[in-house]
Design an enzyme around this catalytic site. Structure first.
Site, PDB file in Angstrom:
ATOM      1  CD  GLU A   1      -1.284  -0.073   3.671  1.00  0.00           C
ATOM      2  OE1 GLU A   1      -1.177  -0.773   4.659  1.00  0.00           O
ATOM      3  OE2 GLU A   1      -2.125   0.825   3.582  1.00  0.00           O
TER       4      GLU A   1
ATOM      5  CB  CYS B   1       2.669   2.502   6.854  1.00  0.00           C
ATOM      6  SG  CYS B   1       3.382   2.459   8.494  1.00  0.00           S
TER       7      CYS B   1
HETATM    8  N1  SAH Z   1      10.676  -0.750   9.612  1.00  0.00           N
HETATM    9  C1  SAH Z   1      11.035   0.600   9.358  1.00  0.00           C
HETATM   10  C2  SAH Z   1      10.121   1.346   8.421  1.00  0.00           C
HETATM   11  C3  SAH Z   1       8.639   1.180   8.582  1.00  0.00           C
HETATM   12  S1  SAH Z   1       7.771   2.052   9.833  1.00  0.00           S
HETATM   13  C4  SAH Z   1      11.189   1.348  10.656  1.00  0.00           C
HETATM   14  O1  SAH Z   1      10.950   0.778  11.695  1.00  0.00           O
HETATM   15  O2  SAH Z   1      11.610   2.488  10.628  1.00  0.00           O
HETATM   16  C5  SAH Z   1       7.820   3.744   9.418  1.00  0.00           C
HETATM   17  C6  SAH Z   1       7.767   4.635  10.648  1.00  0.00           C
HETATM   18  O3  SAH Z   1       6.440   4.696  11.205  1.00  0.00           O
HETATM   19  C7  SAH Z   1       8.667   4.140  11.762  1.00  0.00           C
HETATM   20  O4  SAH Z   1       9.319   5.225  12.382  1.00  0.00           O
HETATM   21  C8  SAH Z   1       7.674   3.514  12.696  1.00  0.00           C
HETATM   22  O5  SAH Z   1       8.209   3.352  13.955  1.00  0.00           O
HETATM   23  C9  SAH Z   1       6.513   4.477  12.601  1.00  0.00           C
HETATM   24  N2  SAH Z   1       5.241   3.960  13.077  1.00  0.00           N
HETATM   25  C10 SAH Z   1       4.781   2.705  13.024  1.00  0.00           C
HETATM   26  N3  SAH Z   1       3.571   2.619  13.602  1.00  0.00           N
HETATM   27  C11 SAH Z   1       3.248   3.856  14.017  1.00  0.00           C
HETATM   28  C12 SAH Z   1       2.118   4.410  14.684  1.00  0.00           C
HETATM   29  N4  SAH Z   1       1.088   3.661  15.049  1.00  0.00           N
HETATM   30  N5  SAH Z   1       2.138   5.738  14.924  1.00  0.00           N
HETATM   31  C13 SAH Z   1       3.181   6.509  14.572  1.00  0.00           C
HETATM   32  N6  SAH Z   1       4.269   6.039  13.945  1.00  0.00           N
HETATM   33  C14 SAH Z   1       4.315   4.725  13.683  1.00  0.00           C
END
Ligand code: SAH
Length: 350
Positions: free
Chosen positions: A90, A329
């Site tokens: 997505e 995401c």
């Molecule tokens: N695996 C990688 C990239 C994917 S997540 C990483 O961990 O960086 C992309 C970003 O969104 C990361 O900083 C992650 O910690 C954050 N993220 C994930 N779920 C979230 C949420 N519910 N609220 C805010 N940020 C979130």
């Protein structure tokens, strides 16, 4: 089968030679792939025999739109693309004054298990290939009709847990015969896999590394992010220091603000202790609520930011785009996985 869509023009050239075709066909095929074609029929300047060979390799495997949501507030577009094997990814297209940016995935699902993240709920299904990662950019640009100038590898998956395909993707998307997007326009976000950070540092690329920190202390970080348990915050900051020394690139730290968990004055002070005097940027993210989780957004974002800035640590608060369409995401894929009528769920279970 050869994974043609994950090949550089030089590799496609070698493949063409193996097929008894002239070398210049390699570049032609790469350029066709970069246009997001959905059938070899569209490759009108290639001989039929070569198109048939590409088909035999399973060559085109285009992405198809499963769902698409456009924000009325800011024009953010969230796609749910279906891969040829039925899995879904997505990408999200965000519109900024400096250009259009697409947030893309590196894996189907994620194995990292972060407590606040929707992408990891069903675990990791599989890695995406370089060609599949690239197709998210190509097909999003094609379907939206909006030129994409920036890429963030911040969607589903842990890019450094799929290192080789992600590295190859960077070469492909940067290639002048294709999307030609400069490294300085690409950000890669990691939960902090130390070996991966060191490997990336050795490459000396000019992309922006974002590290999902979310807590400055081991107790909190290990509770939120299982990846921290083996290595710890000290080793992570040491890897970040090495990364900066090798590349000279400022590191960006992601920090999702969670009520009562990582938003205390003590934690702001600890974070400032870590980053004061270093070349760094903190990106404070208002937590997106995930249904499967009891964690709540913090109300201390502004105070936390002020505390960091007082210590000379640059901190900004991420603006939320696409809030009317749940564009963060993992959300759309989660919905599709939950919805029993959804085709994608049926296919993902196969
Ligand atoms: N695996 C990688 C990239 C994917 S997540 C990483 O961990 O960086 C992309 C970003 O969104 C990361 O900083 C992650 O910690 C954050 N993220 C994930 N779920 C979230 C949420 N519910 N609220 C805010 N940020 C979130």
């Amino acid at each position: 089968m050869a994974d043609l869509k994950s090949m550089t023009p030089a590799e496609l050239t070698a493949w063409c030679k193996d097929q008894g075709q002239p070398a210049f066909r390699g570049k032609q095929i790469f350029q066709w792939f970069s246009r997001g074609i959905s059938s070899t029929e569209e490759m009108t300047d290639l001989p039929k025999a070569l198109r048939t060979k590409i088909d035999r390799e399973g060559g085109i495997s285009p992405l198809t739109v499963e769902r698409k949501q456009v924000s009325k507030l800011d024009g953010t577009i969230q796609y749910l693309w279906r891969l040829p094997d039925g899995n879904c990814i997505e990408p999200v297209l965000m519109r900024y004054p400096h250009g259009n940016s697409v947030c893309i995935s590196s894996q189907v699902g994620c194995a990292m298990g972060c407590a606040f993240c929707a992408s990891t709920v069903g675990g990791r299904v599989r890695n995406l290939t370089a060609g599949e990662i690239l197709d998210q950019v190509i097909f999003t640009q094609k379907d939206s009709g909006l030129p994409i100038s920036n890429i963030v590898l911040m969607g589903i998956g842990e890019p450094l847990d799929n290192y080789d395909h992600v590295r190859k993707f960077l070469t492909l998307v940067n290639h002048p015969d294709g999307m030609n997007i400069g490294m300085r326009h690409i950000s890669l976000s990691t939960c902090g896999l130390i070996k991966g950070i060191d490997r990336l540092a050795e490459e000396g690329l000019q992309l922006t590394l974002s590290v999902s920190l979310h807590a400055p202390d081991d107790e909190t970080r290990s509770a939120l992010m299982p990846v921290n348990r083996a290595t710890g915050v000290d080793a992570l900051f040491a890897a970040c220091r090495r990364y900066f020394e090798k590349t000279g690139r400022r590191i960006s730290y992601e920090y999702a603000m969670i009520d009562g968990v990582n938003d205390t004055p003590r934690q702001a002070a600890l974070l400032a202790d870590r980053l004061e005097g270093t070349v760094a940027h903190v990106n404070l993210i208002p937590l997106n609520h995930v249904e499967e989780s009891s964690l709540q957004p913090s109300s201390r974002v502004a105070a936390f930011q002020r505390q960091l800035e007082k210590r000379g640590v640059t901190a900004t608060v991420r603006r939320r785009l696409g809030s009317d369409i749940d564009a963060s995401c993992g959300q759309l894929r989660r919905k599709a996985l939950r919805d029993p009528r959804s085709d994608s769920r049926r296919r993902e279970r196969r």
